[in-house]
Structures are given as structure tokens and as C-alpha cells.
Design an enzyme around this catalytic site. Structure first.
Site, mmCIF file in Angstrom:
data_model
loop_
_atom_site.group_PDB
_atom_site.id
_atom_site.type_symbol
_atom_site.label_atom_id
_atom_site.label_comp_id
_atom_site.label_asym_id
_atom_site.label_seq_id
_atom_site.Cartn_x
_atom_site.Cartn_y
_atom_site.Cartn_z
ATOM 1 N N ASP A 1 1.035 -1.082 -0.130
ATOM 2 C CA ASP A 1 0.097 -0.011 0.023
ATOM 3 C C ASP A 1 0.887 1.351 -0.004
ATOM 4 O OD1 ASP A 1 -2.069 -1.757 0.435
ATOM 5 O OD2 ASP A 1 -2.754 -1.053 2.066
ATOM 6 N N ALA A 2 1.936 1.091 0.609
ATOM 7 C CA ALA A 2 2.967 2.265 0.825
ATOM 8 C C ALA A 2 3.580 2.709 -0.424
ATOM 9 C CB ALA A 2 3.697 2.218 1.997
ATOM 10 N N GLU A 3 3.975 1.868 -1.160
ATOM 11 C CA GLU A 3 4.440 1.960 -2.470
ATOM 12 C C GLU A 3 3.452 2.507 -3.452
ATOM 13 O OE1 GLU A 3 8.051 -1.582 -2.616
ATOM 14 O OE2 GLU A 3 5.837 -2.044 -2.675
ATOM 15 N N TYR A 4 2.265 1.854 -3.249
ATOM 16 C CA TYR A 4 1.174 2.298 -4.264
ATOM 17 C C TYR A 4 0.956 3.929 -3.915
ATOM 18 C CZ TYR A 4 -3.558 3.213 -6.181
ATOM 19 O OH TYR A 4 -4.703 3.530 -6.784
ATOM 20 N N ASP A 5 0.706 4.325 -2.515
ATOM 21 C CA ASP A 5 0.594 5.700 -2.039
ATOM 22 C C ASP A 5 1.612 6.694 -2.618
ATOM 23 O OD1 ASP A 5 -1.633 4.825 -0.896
ATOM 24 O OD2 ASP A 5 -0.759 4.945 1.167
ATOM 25 N N SER B 1 -35.731 -6.042 -13.702
ATOM 26 C CA SER B 1 -35.551 -6.697 -12.347
ATOM 27 C C SER B 1 -35.718 -8.233 -12.821
ATOM 28 C CB SER B 1 -36.252 -6.024 -11.105
ATOM 29 O OG SER B 1 -36.925 -7.109 -10.628
ATOM 30 N N GLU C 1 -24.692 -17.312 -12.055
ATOM 31 C CA GLU C 1 -23.910 -16.401 -11.346
ATOM 32 C C GLU C 1 -24.192 -15.901 -9.838
ATOM 33 O OE1 GLU C 1 -24.024 -12.443 -13.728
ATOM 34 O OE2 GLU C 1 -24.569 -13.706 -15.468
ATOM 35 N N LYS D 1 -25.661 -13.909 -7.031
ATOM 36 C CA LYS D 1 -26.642 -12.610 -6.783
ATOM 37 C C LYS D 1 -26.035 -11.827 -5.672
ATOM 38 C CE LYS D 1 -31.476 -11.193 -6.631
ATOM 39 N NZ LYS D 1 -31.304 -10.081 -6.346
ATOM 40 N N ASP E 1 -25.592 -8.525 -3.239
ATOM 41 C CA ASP E 1 -26.599 -7.772 -2.552
ATOM 42 C C ASP E 1 -26.259 -6.319 -2.443
ATOM 43 O OD1 ASP E 1 -29.057 -7.316 -1.638
ATOM 44 O OD2 ASP E 1 -28.539 -8.304 0.412
ATOM 45 N N GLU F 1 -23.202 -4.734 -10.222
ATOM 46 C CA GLU F 1 -23.789 -4.523 -8.968
ATOM 47 C C GLU F 1 -22.645 -3.625 -8.221
ATOM 48 O OE1 GLU F 1 -26.954 -5.475 -8.742
ATOM 49 O OE2 GLU F 1 -27.090 -5.596 -6.780
ATOM 50 N N TYR G 1 -21.867 -7.495 -14.807
ATOM 51 C CA TYR G 1 -22.582 -8.911 -15.329
ATOM 52 C C TYR G 1 -23.201 -8.502 -16.902
ATOM 53 C CZ TYR G 1 -26.193 -6.777 -12.385
ATOM 54 O OH TYR G 1 -27.111 -5.942 -11.713
ATOM 55 N N LYS H 1 -28.972 -17.564 -15.977
ATOM 56 C CA LYS H 1 -29.487 -16.883 -17.394
ATOM 57 C C LYS H 1 -29.262 -17.903 -18.422
ATOM 58 C CE LYS H 1 -27.789 -12.651 -15.291
ATOM 59 N NZ LYS H 1 -26.419 -11.799 -15.226
ATOM 60 N N LYS I 1 -33.446 -17.252 -4.921
ATOM 61 C CA LYS I 1 -33.317 -16.518 -3.654
ATOM 62 C C LYS I 1 -33.016 -17.473 -2.377
ATOM 63 C CE LYS I 1 -34.793 -12.228 -2.914
ATOM 64 N NZ LYS I 1 -34.418 -10.819 -2.874
ATOM 65 N N CYS J 1 -17.570 -0.233 35.812
ATOM 66 C CA CYS J 1 -17.273 -0.927 34.680
ATOM 67 C C CYS J 1 -16.953 -2.484 35.048
ATOM 68 C CB CYS J 1 -15.750 -0.355 34.066
ATOM 69 S SG CYS J 1 -14.863 -1.321 32.717
ATOM 70 N N CYS K 1 -13.103 -3.183 34.851
ATOM 71 C CA CYS K 1 -11.945 -2.410 35.706
ATOM 72 C C CYS K 1 -12.670 -1.958 36.971
ATOM 73 C CB CYS K 1 -11.040 -1.606 34.929
ATOM 74 S SG CYS K 1 -12.122 0.162 34.700
ATOM 75 N N CYS L 1 -16.836 3.836 30.301
ATOM 76 C CA CYS L 1 -16.028 3.667 31.825
ATOM 77 C C CYS L 1 -14.987 4.809 31.270
ATOM 78 C CB CYS L 1 -15.226 2.332 31.208
ATOM 79 S SG CYS L 1 -13.930 2.026 32.562
ATOM 80 N N CYS M 1 -8.226 1.393 32.140
ATOM 81 C CA CYS M 1 -9.130 0.035 31.936
ATOM 82 C C CYS M 1 -8.342 -0.784 31.125
ATOM 83 C CB CYS M 1 -10.334 0.599 31.456
ATOM 84 S SG CYS M 1 -11.533 -1.020 31.243
#
Ligand code: IVH
Length: 662
Positions: free
Chosen positions: A32-36, A81, A112, A114, A116, A170, A222, A286, A310, A402, A405, A420, A425
Site C-alpha cells: 500500500d505504501a508503495e502504491y501511495d 429486475s 452467477e 446474486k 446484494d 452491481e 454482469y 440466465k 433467492k 465498569c 476494571c 467507562c 481500563c
């Protein structure tokens, strides 16, 4: 490399490749750091050379300016739909109808998952992403282009021969992003999203693209359309082509030659759905051949060539045997229901979160009641409603001490949570360490629940800063800790020192300062010391920092313990300064422009983007506050108004001159 244009193009190519590897294929080649670092280099170059800006640059995913409302857009063809099949028999009925209507012709199904989420169409011209539209009522949707641009798995540029095409798919939020978002919202005193679908919808349909950007949505395609119809004769082939073009296509799909294979796929994923990082609510079946799809046709609202199988809702009824209290990082006490174990969607559940006292009140819940519980997105299920009151009931009361603690518990005015207030704690400490090490914060792999429990219980870590003083010998005294894993953990802890200031800031666990606010604070003030020394009013100078956040940041740095923590982290060499990459000011700072007519080279959007990148503002109408009107061919009435008000009118060349950095 001396030519900035070449370097910019090279960086973009490289970033696009890494985005595809990371967000679409889930096979990153760099950290990630190299990408950043690559991204930052590109941002700096684009800020220095606004003339090199491009709408499809990877930097444009950060989220542009807010808008006032959504534009309605007609879909090229209706976004239909699907009819639902709720059990095996209904899938068999569907299959029988298809076979009858095709009169014995051989055919195949594509199955495939589905997902959500919510469906969205994305349009491309000349290989460039140009527009995204939500499904809406199927005929007319809302234009969400700028928001969609922030979705990393949606390519902004693709290599293809097809001049103009549309993909449909989706938009989803994966479980981890969903949990993180809800945790952050809770922290900020906002309501939780009930499930990832609502969270995805709420994140795509916001007026501020920056909010969408921070929500980490994902987009699975899709359909591939040209001119409003399927691009290939076979649906499977469309999916393969989409994948080849760089779109994310769900890899869990099959081509099935009969209903038995379809049902086997449905059953397989019903039992394996927990393995997936996102929620699914069924399987879409499908007919593969587009010619056969045409023969089968449509009912008023759904195709006859497809159906959604479903899965049953993952709900169950059980009894609340007791209510326990857990202590979080900020000291917040969360009531958790202990349930008579019950199976929900293949998993045995014995606990459900109740969030806070108000929620228990809202549900009208008492110990002994029968409740409906539901699993969706959250690791830990939630109580939906009381199903029947128990014959023996007992009201829950938030403890005044608490449970971990024994410290004082306080519920402040206007807050949902009781807390708390003992900063020592151990439950709070454990949670703070887990937060510090978590992904998206300091990202220290290997520092999880089991390790943190041991570190705190044995007194080896009394503050997050102690993580940096751990040694191989100390770690190897822990249960089940070999030399190799201990070494890895130490290396990961060491690596975390390279995290940029925004991560360090959010790692401190200041209330209301999540990842996003941390970026704004770092951008505005440039160093931790400036932030720590800033007054409440100064702090409010940062984007999205209101009085509540400013007060919290201010108070945090007034606390001697926290200052001590900061000093220790400084001594360990964490990053306390930040090089802002956003153009500050820029040559057009403070100037308002109005664009009219067609410019010879720049599109209206491109001109606006460049003016904004240089610090200027673009407005829709000419008024006394307008500094310049930029006019192209066929300018319209705005130019008349400009002349009346004595506002200078520029052509494209003059605008480009202004944009050139001094
Ligand atoms: S095909 C005409 N495929 O489910 C075909 N839909 O109940 C319409 N969905 O509106 C959609 N995954 O939001 C299709 N692999 C998939 C899907 C999928 C999720 C959603 C989509 C659609 C709804 C239909």
C-alpha cells in the site's frame, strides 16, 4: 526523466495496472505504501502541471466537488429486475418453461452469484468512462458519474476496439468496509446502516463524491451492451470479454447444461456464502444464448430467460438468556445479548449485539424474551425485534461500574453510549491496541486478539507505544509463539513506522477522528505538532472539522498522558510531518469563472476541472461576483450579461495562459 508529460503518462499506466491487480484481481504486487508513493508523485506532478490533467487519471478517484442534486437520465434500454424462485421446485418450474418455449432446442444456462447491492450502468466512449447511472425505476435513473469514479474496481480507461459501450453491474460494499463504516459511524454518534446493501446505496447516492470515495465500494459487472443490446451472442462470452477488458466479474460462475447443474451451483454457494467477502442473497440463472433470450422474451417487468434463486433470509427465533456488557476502545459499553444457541444460515449463533441502552428500549426487549435475530454483513448478528415476551422477564440495567476494571461509568447528555472513564481500563487498552494495529490504520499484521490479550494480561504492553519496545525474547515467552512468527510480528511493527501522518493520527484513537478526518487535518496543518498546538478555532479551519471534532482534538492534546504517548511515538521515529499533495491556492485562487459556449480544445468539464485544480471556482451564472467569463463558439446570453457588468471575457488561449503556473 525530464519530460513531465511522459512521466505522468507512465505513472498513470503503472497505477492503473496496480489498481487492476489490487482491486479487480485481488493480487497486489506492491505494498500500500508503495502504491501511495506512486499516487503522491502523480498528484504532485498534476498539481505542478495542471495542463496535463485528465478526467481518467487515477488521481481523479479522490472525489470532486459536491453537487446540488442528481440529474435524471434515461437508460438506453430498460434495466429490468428478475422474477424470484424461492425454492428448488420454482427453479424446476422456470427450467420447464424455458424448455417448453424453446421447443426442445439445446441450450445452456449461465449461473452467477446474486450480489446484494444496487445495480448501476456505466458508459464508456473511446475507451474512457464517461457516465454512471443508478437503476432508478429501471427506465430512468440518477446520474452518479462523479461518485462512481471513486470506485477503484471501476476502470476509468479500458483497452477495447468497441467505440461506445455500456456495462451493467452491481455496486456492493464488502463486509469489512461495512463493519468499519458502522464502527466509525457509531464512534461519531451516527446511526448504523442495517446491512451492506443499504450502506452501498447510501454511499453511492450522496451529493459529495468524497464521501463515496471514503466508503470503498466495489463494482462487479454482469452485462456488456453496445447500442442498448448485448455485445456478444453468448452471455458467457460477454462476461469473459468484460474480465479481459479489466472489469471485475465475479469469478464464481458456471456454464451449466441443465437444471441439475444449476441446482448444484445454488446449493454449493448457499453453504459457502460465508466464505465470500461480500453478501449474496441468491444465484442468478440466465439462458446463455442471446438469440434464445430474444426468443424467450419478456413479461412486463422481467425477462423470461432469467430468474433469481433467492436464499431464505438468514433470520431465526431464539431466547435471550442474558445481557452482557463489553467495553470498547473509547470506553463505550456495548450490551450484548446471550442467546440460546440457534442455527442461522449454517452458523450457530449464541450472541447478538444490542448496541446501546436506547436500542434495547426501542426494541422493548427484556431478558427472557424470544427475539428474531438476523445475520447480514455484521460478524455478530443483530436483534431485529421481540417475537414474544418471556413468561419470566427481567429488565436490563447498564452497570454503574465498569465490568472489567470497576471504574466509573458515565452517560453524557445527548450520547447514546455509556462509558467507562478509567483510561487505564485493560479492556480499553486492548481495544486501543487492536485499533492501532488494524488495517487502514497502522496495518500491523499479526497483532490480533489472541496476541493482544496476552500482551496486556502479562503487563508487557501498557500503552500502544510499548509495541515498539517488544523484543524477540519477550515475544517468544508467549504461548504458541515460535521464533519465525515473533520475527514477522517485530518486522511488521517496525515497518509500521513508515505509515504517513494521517494514519498515525487516526491510530491515536482521538474521538471523531477517523481515517478521513485525519487526512484533512494532516493536509491542513502539515504536522502533528501544529495540530497538537492548534486552538479550537484553528482546528476548524480544516475541511469537515466542526466544533465537536475540534474540541475533541484540542482536549486530546491537553491530556498529559496523551502528550506523553505522542513523545514516545516521536522517539520511536513515527511520521509526524506530512507533505500535502493537494494544490494549495494555485494561480487562480480566489477567482470565480463562468464558462459559456464551446471551447476549441477543452471540453466544458475539462476546463472546469483545470480551473478548480488551479484553485479557482466555476459558477453557473454571471453575477457581480464573477471575475472572468470564458467564452467559446455560440456563447449565449452569458456573454451579454458579462458585457453589461463589465466583466472581462477570455478565450481558451487566455484561459490557458492564466492556468500556467508562474
Ligand atoms: S441480472 C435482466 N445478475 O439482482 C437481468 N442481477 O433481482 C437483471 N443482481 O436488479 C439483472 N447480482 O441488482 C443480475 N449476477 C447478477 C446479479 C444481479 C445481483 C441484482 C441486480 C438486479 C437484481 C434482480
Amino acid at each position: 526523466m525530464h519530460d513531465p508529460a511522459t512521466e505522468v503518462e507512465k505513472l498513470r499506466e503503472e497505477l492503473r495496472r496496480h489498481e487492476h491487480l489490487y482491486y479487480v484481481l485481488d493480487q497486489p504486487e506492491i505494498t500500500d505504501a508503495e502504491y501511495d508513493a506512486l499516487m503522491r508523485r502523480l498528484q504532485v506532478l498534476e498539481a505542478e502541471h495542471p495542463e496535463l490533467g485528465a478526467a481518467d487519471s487515477p488521481t481523479q478517484r479522490v472525489g470532486g466537488k459536491p453537487r446540488e442534486g442528481f440529474t435524471k437520465v434515461h437508460h438506453t434500454s430498460q434495466m429490468l429486475s428478475l422474477d424470484n424462485a424461492l425454492n428448488e421446485a420454482e427453479v424446476r418450474d422456470f427450467d420447464r418453461r424455458v424448455r417448453d418455449l424453446l421447443g426442445g432446442e439445446p441450450f445452456r444456462y449461465v449461473t452467477e452469484l446474486k450480489m446484494d447491492g444496487l445495480s448501476m450502468a456505466a458508459h464508456y466512449r473511446g475507451g474512457q468512462f464517461v457516465q454512471a447511472v443508478t437503476r432508478g425505476d429501471g427506465l430512468v435513473g440518477e446520474e452518479v458519474t462523479e461518485n462512481a469514479r471513486t470506485i477503484r474496481s471501476l476502470p476509468l480507461r479500458v483497452k477495447t476496439e468497441i467505440e461506445s459501450f455500456e456495462v451493467r453491474g452491481e455496486t456492493v460494499m464488502n463486509r469489512r468496509a461495512f463493519e468499519r463504516l458502522n464502527a466509525e459511524r457509531e464512534e461519531r454518534g451516527l446511526s448504523r446502516f442495517a446491512n451492506p446493501r443499504n450502506a452501498a446505496a447510501g454511499s453511492l447516492r450522496v451529493l459529495e463524491p468524497q464521501i463515496t470515495a471514503s466508503r470503498r465500494l466495489d463494482y462487479y459487472t454482469y452485462f456488456l451492451f453496445t447500442g442498448g443490446r448485448a455485445a456478444f451472442d453468448s452471455h458467457w462470452q460477454s462476461l469473459e470479454e468484460l474480465s479481459r477488458m479489466g472489469f471485475k466479474v465475479n469469478p464464481h460462475r458456471t456454464i451449466a447444461s441443465g437444471v441439475e447443474e444449476v441446482l448444484a451451483f445454488c446449493a454449493e454457494w448457499e453453504s459457502r456464502r460465508e466464505e465470500l467477502p461480500y453478501e449474496i442473497d441468491g444465484v442468478v440463472i440466465k439462458v446463455d444464448s442471446v438469440e434464445q433470450q430474444r426468443l424467450l422474451g419478456y413479461t412486463a417487468k422481467a425477462p423470461r430467460w432469467a430468474i433469481a434463486y433467492k436464499y431464505p433470509a438468514r433470520q431465526a427465533v431464539t431466547t435471550v438468556d442474558g445481557i452482557d456488557v463489553q467495553v470498547g476502545r473509547t470506553g463505550a459499553l456495548t450490551p450484548v445479548a446471550h442467546l440460546k444457541p440457534v442455527e442461522v444460515g449454517g452458523v450457530t449463533v449464541s450472541r447478538a449485539t444490542l448496541h446501546n441502552e436506547d436500542e434495547i428500549e426501542r426494541l422493548g426487549l427484556e431478558i427472557g424474551d424470544q427475539v428474531v435475530i438476523e445475520r447480514s454483513g455484521d460478524v455478530i448478528p443483530r436483534v431485529v425485534r421481540v417475537h414474544a415476551q418471556g413468561s419470566y422477564r427481567k429488565r436490563f440495567r447498564m452497570p454503574s461500574a465498569c465490568p472489567v476494571c470497576g471504574g466509573t461509568v458515565v452517560r453524557e447528555e445527548g450520547e447514546a453510549a455509556s462509558r467507562c472513564i478509567n483510561t487505564n481500563c485493560s479492556a480499553r487498552l486492548k481495544e486501543s491496541i487492536l485499533h492501532f494495529a488494524s488495517r487502514g490504520v497502522m496495518n500491523i499484521d499479526g497483532v490480533g486478539d489472541a496476541l493482544v490479550d496476552q500482551l496486556v494480561d502479562r503487563g508487557m504492553v501498557e500503552s500502544v507505544a510499548d509495541l515498539y519496545s517488544l523484543t524477540l525474547e519477550k515475544l517468544m515467552t508467549l504461548e504458541r509463539m515460535g521464533k519465525k512468527s515473533a520475527g514477522n510480528i517485530l518486522r511488521n511493527i517496525g515497518k509500521s513506522k513508515q505509515n504517513p501522518l494521517p494514519r498515525v493520527l487516526s491510530a491515536l484513537g482521538i474521538r471523531f477522528v477517523g481515517e478521513r478526518t485525519a487526512v484533512f487535518l494532516a493536509e491542513t496543518f502539515g504536522s502533528l505538532d501544529v495540530i497538537a498546538g492548534a486552538g479550537i478555532e484553528d482546528l476548524q479551519g480544516a475541511e469537515e472539522v466542526g466544533p465537536k471534532v475540534a474540541e475533541s482534538v484540542f482536549q486530546f492534546f491537553r491530556e498529559p498522558r496523551n502528550r506523553e504517548l505522542v513523545e514516545r511515538l516521536r522517539a520511536e521515529g513515527l511520521q509526524f510531518t506530512y507533505l500535502s499533495t493537494r494544490p494549495k491556492g494555485g494561480p487562480l485562487k480566489g477567482l470565480t469563472f463562468v464558462l459559456t459556449g464551446t471551447l476549441p480544445h477543452l471540453s466544458r468539464e475539462e476546463a472546469a476541472r483545470r480551473i478548480e485544480a488551479a484553485g479557482g471556482k466555476v459558477s453557473g451564472s454571471v453575477s457581480k461576483k464573477t471575475h472572468y467569463v470564458v467564452a467559446g463558439a455560440d456563447p449565449g446570453s452569458k456573454i451579454v450579461k458579462a458585457q453589461e457588468l463589465g466583466i472581462p471575457v477570455l478565450d481558451e488561449d487566455l484561459l490557458l495562459d492564466l492556468l500556467r503556473p508562474e
